[in-house]
Design an enzyme around this catalytic site. Structure first.
Site, PDB file in Angstrom:
ATOM      1  CG  ASP A 132      -2.000  -0.907   1.292  1.00 59.62           C
ATOM      2  OD1 ASP A 132      -2.289  -1.504   0.247  1.00 59.62           O
ATOM      3  OD2 ASP A 132      -2.617  -1.049   2.364  1.00 59.62           O
ATOM      4  CD  GLN A 161      -0.680   7.891  -2.114  1.00 63.18           C
ATOM      5  OE1 GLN A 161       0.345   8.566  -2.202  1.00 63.18           O
ATOM      6  NE2 GLN A 161      -1.177   7.492  -0.951  1.00 63.18           N
ATOM      7  NE  ARG A 182      -3.711  -1.708  -4.525  1.00 67.71           N
ATOM      8  CZ  ARG A 182      -3.403  -1.957  -3.235  1.00 67.71           C
ATOM      9  NH1 ARG A 182      -3.235  -0.986  -2.369  1.00 67.71           N
ATOM     10  NH2 ARG A 182      -3.242  -3.192  -2.830  1.00 67.71           N
TER      11      ARG A 182
HETATM   12  P1  FDA Z   1     -14.026   9.030  -5.726  1.00 72.62           P
HETATM   13  O1  FDA Z   1     -13.652   9.316  -4.308  1.00 72.62           O
HETATM   14  O2  FDA Z   1     -14.106  10.136  -6.701  1.00 72.62           O
HETATM   15  O3  FDA Z   1     -15.376   8.235  -5.697  1.00 72.62           O
HETATM   16  C1  FDA Z   1     -16.103   7.920  -6.877  1.00 72.62           C
HETATM   17  C2  FDA Z   1     -17.462   7.416  -6.462  1.00 72.62           C
HETATM   18  O4  FDA Z   1     -17.319   6.152  -5.792  1.00 72.62           O
HETATM   19  C3  FDA Z   1     -18.164   8.313  -5.452  1.00 72.62           C
HETATM   20  O5  FDA Z   1     -18.900   9.321  -6.087  1.00 72.62           O
HETATM   21  C4  FDA Z   1     -19.036   7.331  -4.733  1.00 72.62           C
HETATM   22  O6  FDA Z   1     -20.199   7.059  -5.472  1.00 72.62           O
HETATM   23  C5  FDA Z   1     -18.178   6.088  -4.668  1.00 72.62           C
HETATM   24  N1  FDA Z   1     -17.366   6.032  -3.447  1.00 72.62           N
HETATM   25  C6  FDA Z   1     -16.059   6.320  -3.313  1.00 72.62           C
HETATM   26  N2  FDA Z   1     -15.665   6.141  -2.050  1.00 72.62           N
HETATM   27  C7  FDA Z   1     -16.750   5.750  -1.372  1.00 72.62           C
HETATM   28  C8  FDA Z   1     -16.984   5.415  -0.026  1.00 72.62           C
HETATM   29  N3  FDA Z   1     -16.023   5.453   0.883  1.00 72.62           N
HETATM   30  N4  FDA Z   1     -18.246   5.045   0.325  1.00 72.62           N
HETATM   31  C9  FDA Z   1     -19.239   4.991  -0.572  1.00 72.62           C
HETATM   32  N5  FDA Z   1     -19.080   5.305  -1.878  1.00 72.62           N
HETATM   33  C10 FDA Z   1     -17.843   5.677  -2.258  1.00 72.62           C
HETATM   34  N6  FDA Z   1      -5.373   4.956  -1.133  1.00 72.62           N
HETATM   35  C11 FDA Z   1      -4.111   5.214  -0.752  1.00 72.62           C
HETATM   36  O7  FDA Z   1      -3.777   6.369  -0.473  1.00 72.62           O
HETATM   37  N7  FDA Z   1      -3.196   4.189  -0.687  1.00 72.62           N
HETATM   38  C12 FDA Z   1      -3.503   2.913  -1.038  1.00 72.62           C
HETATM   39  O8  FDA Z   1      -2.640   2.023  -0.982  1.00 72.62           O
HETATM   40  C13 FDA Z   1      -4.839   2.637  -1.445  1.00 72.62           C
HETATM   41  N8  FDA Z   1      -5.209   1.363  -1.812  1.00 72.62           N
HETATM   42  C14 FDA Z   1      -6.445   1.177  -2.399  1.00 72.62           C
HETATM   43  C15 FDA Z   1      -6.752  -0.066  -2.953  1.00 72.62           C
HETATM   44  C16 FDA Z   1      -7.949  -0.227  -3.652  1.00 72.62           C
HETATM   45  C17 FDA Z   1      -8.271  -1.564  -4.276  1.00 72.62           C
HETATM   46  C18 FDA Z   1      -8.866   0.866  -3.766  1.00 72.62           C
HETATM   47  C19 FDA Z   1     -10.147   0.728  -4.532  1.00 72.62           C
HETATM   48  C20 FDA Z   1      -8.571   2.073  -3.177  1.00 72.62           C
HETATM   49  C21 FDA Z   1      -7.378   2.244  -2.471  1.00 72.62           C
HETATM   50  N9  FDA Z   1      -7.060   3.471  -1.889  1.00 72.62           N
HETATM   51  C22 FDA Z   1      -5.772   3.692  -1.479  1.00 72.62           C
HETATM   52  C23 FDA Z   1      -8.108   4.499  -1.675  1.00 72.62           C
HETATM   53  C24 FDA Z   1      -8.140   5.527  -2.809  1.00 72.62           C
HETATM   54  O9  FDA Z   1      -7.013   6.357  -2.732  1.00 72.62           O
HETATM   55  C25 FDA Z   1      -9.392   6.412  -2.728  1.00 72.62           C
HETATM   56  O10 FDA Z   1      -9.370   7.133  -1.524  1.00 72.62           O
HETATM   57  C26 FDA Z   1     -10.702   5.654  -2.803  1.00 72.62           C
HETATM   58  O11 FDA Z   1     -10.635   4.608  -3.721  1.00 72.62           O
HETATM   59  C27 FDA Z   1     -11.859   6.614  -3.218  1.00 72.62           C
HETATM   60  O12 FDA Z   1     -11.603   7.148  -4.457  1.00 72.62           O
HETATM   61  P2  FDA Z   1     -12.330   6.676  -5.818  1.00 72.62           P
HETATM   62  O13 FDA Z   1     -11.277   6.349  -6.800  1.00 72.62           O
HETATM   63  O14 FDA Z   1     -13.273   5.588  -5.544  1.00 72.62           O
HETATM   64  O15 FDA Z   1     -13.021   7.980  -6.369  1.00 72.62           O
END
Ligand code: FDA
Length: 309
Positions: A132, A161, A182
């Site tokens: 991570d 990120q 990732r």
């Molecule tokens: P965004 O936040 O724009 O969300 C898009 C849409 O998804 C939202 O409008 C909503 O509908 C839905 N959504 C998103 N988050 C939600 C929530 N919590 N509850 C409900 N709905 C939600 N970060 C990091 O800094 N280091 C890491 O190692 C990782 N590892 C990681 C692994 C995997 C498999 C994932 C999917 C994510 C991570 N992350 C992470 C977290 C990442 O940085 C980020 O904070 C989250 O994925 C939320 O961002 P989105 O890309 O989903 O987009």
């Protein structure tokens, strides 16, 4: 709602709040939406439940910034056991670790040794270890650690990120290695001199980075891209790019978090897309849970409904 995001991310590192909130029944109830339980057995059961849909998984034990050698050893021994249990279950489930769980803050050499032990066991069990990415002060050290590991084995991947300005250069430096990467948007509170403050810029950079990693010259042995987002429009744009450029399915997987956008997860699986769901578990869930709330202000209303509903 940048103010709410900022407040929740600041709360994520507040020890008083952590100690009080984690004992509160309604908070514990609302956490269950994102976490199947506090034990590895709960995560393995959740992975088993997703398997019939063709969804593979990644298991991660919550907890970060640990401070004692005994804690680092406990986490390492825990993951060694989890790798054994995954192998015994026959599941296609990777593990994902935070370097500060393995000792990065206190003893980088011990952290590296612990990571090596996990990767060695992953090799014996035909598995894979993800690293991570934590807050920006750790990025240099985490990438250096990954590069040393990658020179020895392809059984390791790293999260990068999209909110960081530097990530484009980091991606270029990793492409020649044939790296499993990732791409995530980024979950920590970062200042505007290191990270794009505007969501539109983060989303734009996410797309650009993924397109770069899907390009033919980036597809080296060992390379695979995890498109880790719940952003339906980004996923659709990238799926269209993949179709237009006939990117082979071995070059990428979609990745999402347990309990978030389950409809989209089922849809991707039904369409035959490769999807890995990251399942978090463990007792030390407070900072992680605050980061999940910060990602989506509507989640705060969900918590309030749990209290009053
Ligand atoms: P965004 O936040 O724009 O969300 C898009 C849409 O998804 C939202 O409008 C909503 O509908 C839905 N959504 C998103 N988050 C939600 C929530 N919590 N509850 C409900 N709905 C939600 N970060 C990091 O800094 N280091 C890491 O190692 C990782 N590892 C990681 C692994 C995997 C498999 C994932 C999917 C994510 C991570 N992350 C992470 C977290 C990442 O940085 C980020 O904070 C989250 O994925 C939320 O961002 P989105 O890309 O989903 O987009």
């Amino acid at each position: 709602m940048p103010f709410l995001r900022h407040a929740l991310l600041a709360a994520s590192t507040n020890p008083w709040l952590r100690d009080h909130a984690t004992k509160t029944a309604f908070v514990r109830r609302s956490v269950a939406r994102f976490m199947p339980g506090e034990h590895a057995a709960d995560a393995l059961r959740a992975a088993q439940d997703l398997e019939p849909q063709g969804i593979t998984t990644i298991l991660t034990r919550l907890g970060e910034n640990l401070t004692t050698a005994a804690e680092f050893e406990d986490v390492t021994a825990h993951y060694l056991d989890v790798l054994d249990r995954i192998a015994a279950s026959g599941l296609d489930a990777h593990i994902s670790v935070k370097p500060t769980q393995l000792g990065l803050d206190l003893d980088p050499a011990l952290c590296e040794k612990n990571l090596e032990r996990l990767i060695a066991r992953a090799g014996e069990r035909r598995n894979f270890v993800w690293i991570d990415m934590e807050g920006s002060p750790y990025v240099d050290r985490t990438i250096a650690l990954f590069k040393r590991m990658r020179q020895r084995t392809p059984l390791v991947g790293i999260a990068l990120q999209a909110y960081l300005y530097r990530t484009q250069n980091d991606v270029e430096s990793l492409i020649p290695l044939g790296a499993a990467i990732r791409i995530v948007k980024g979950a920590y509170l970062e200042p505007p001199d290191v990270a794009f403050p505007k969501k539109a810029d983060v989303d734009g950079n996410f797309f650009t980075l993924c397109v770069r990693l899907l390009a033919e010259d980036a597809r080296r042995p060992g390379a695979v891209l995890h498109i880790a987002t719940h952003d339906v429009s980004l996923t659709a744009r990238l799926a269209a790019h993949i179709a237009t450029h006939e990117v082979p399915s071995s070059a990428y997987e979609f990745a999402m978090l347990y309990g978030i956008q389950p409809g989209q997860q089922a849809r991707l699986a039904r369409e035959g897309k490769r999807l890995r769901v990251l399942i978090s578990y463990g007792e030390h869930w407070f900072p992680w849970y605050m980061r999940r709330l910060a990602e989506r202000p509507a989640n705060v209303w969900f918590v309030l409904r749990t209290i009053f509903g």
